[in-house]
Design a protein around this motif. Sequence first.
Motif, PDB file in Angstrom:
ATOM      1  N   GLN A  48     -33.972  71.418  43.306  1.00  0.00           N
ATOM      2  CA  GLN A  48     -34.015  70.121  42.959  1.00  0.00           C
ATOM      3  C   GLN A  48     -32.790  69.162  44.221  1.00  0.00           C
ATOM      4  O   GLN A  48     -32.830  68.551  44.300  1.00  0.00           O
ATOM      5  CB  GLN A  48     -33.317  69.967  41.620  1.00  0.00           C
ATOM      6  N   ASP A  49     -31.846  70.278  44.547  1.00  0.00           N
ATOM      7  CA  ASP A  49     -31.224  70.142  45.385  1.00  0.00           C
ATOM      8  C   ASP A  49     -31.876  69.718  46.251  1.00  0.00           C
ATOM      9  O   ASP A  49     -31.101  68.853  47.529  1.00  0.00           O
ATOM     10  CB  ASP A  49     -29.578  71.267  45.358  1.00  0.00           C
ATOM     11  N   GLN A  50     -32.682  70.164  47.197  1.00  0.00           N
ATOM     12  CA  GLN A  50     -33.027  69.845  47.868  1.00  0.00           C
ATOM     13  C   GLN A  50     -33.673  68.561  47.592  1.00  0.00           C
ATOM     14  O   GLN A  50     -33.920  68.458  49.494  1.00  0.00           O
ATOM     15  CB  GLN A  50     -34.118  71.358  48.727  1.00  0.00           C
ATOM     16  N   ALA A  51     -33.837  68.522  47.006  1.00  0.00           N
ATOM     17  CA  ALA A  51     -35.064  67.833  47.261  1.00  0.00           C
ATOM     18  C   ALA A  51     -34.104  65.602  47.568  1.00  0.00           C
ATOM     19  O   ALA A  51     -34.169  65.487  47.913  1.00  0.00           O
ATOM     20  CB  ALA A  51     -35.925  66.949  45.864  1.00  0.00           C
ATOM     21  N   ALA A  52     -33.186  66.089  46.775  1.00  0.00           N
ATOM     22  CA  ALA A  52     -31.620  64.775  46.325  1.00  0.00           C
ATOM     23  C   ALA A  52     -30.920  65.007  47.915  1.00  0.00           C
ATOM     24  O   ALA A  52     -31.044  64.001  48.710  1.00  0.00           O
ATOM     25  CB  ALA A  52     -30.381  65.738  45.703  1.00  0.00           C
ATOM     26  N   ILE A  53     -31.305  66.577  49.062  1.00  0.00           N
ATOM     27  CA  ILE A  53     -30.739  66.481  49.835  1.00  0.00           C
ATOM     28  C   ILE A  53     -32.093  65.917  51.299  1.00  0.00           C
ATOM     29  O   ILE A  53     -31.422  64.515  52.138  1.00  0.00           O
ATOM     30  CB  ILE A  53     -30.678  67.882  50.558  1.00  0.00           C
TER      31      ILE A  53
END
Length: 154
Positions: A48-53
């Motif tokens: 999820q964090d990677q997608a936000a980045i």
Amino acid sequence: LDMSGQAQPEQEPQQLPQQQQQQTQQQQQQQQPPPSSSQMQQQQRGPQDQAAIERELRRQKEKFLMFTRVLIKYLEQKDPRLHQQAKMIIKDCADRNKRKERGYESVTAAMKERLKELVGEQYWKRAEAYLKHFLDQKKAAAAGGVAPGAPGGP
């Protein structure tokens, strides 16, 4: 002593293959630089964090592309010579990125650096101000209001 009675040089016992492997791994680790904090953070992030980045990077890239359009339009009006040079830089950066040249892995970073050097601080700041004005107008129009600085606006 060997069978002839002469002294033999001492031979080290042969290392076990596992020990050799460990030594090789240690040598390789010593040669590689330690991972940067951003690399470590990236490894620890969840999907999820990677997608936000990735969304944020895409948003920044889109904003920079809008900025380059504003800059090019501004230069077209104010300095035709710089306008032509800026267009050549954009094309050159894109071509080098396609050829995967070192230093052009990020086409936006390469363009930003080279364009800013070409046009100087004054034109750069002016184009940023025009982009901000354009985005403010777009936001106000989407909200159904009057843009700041427009007649009848704040």
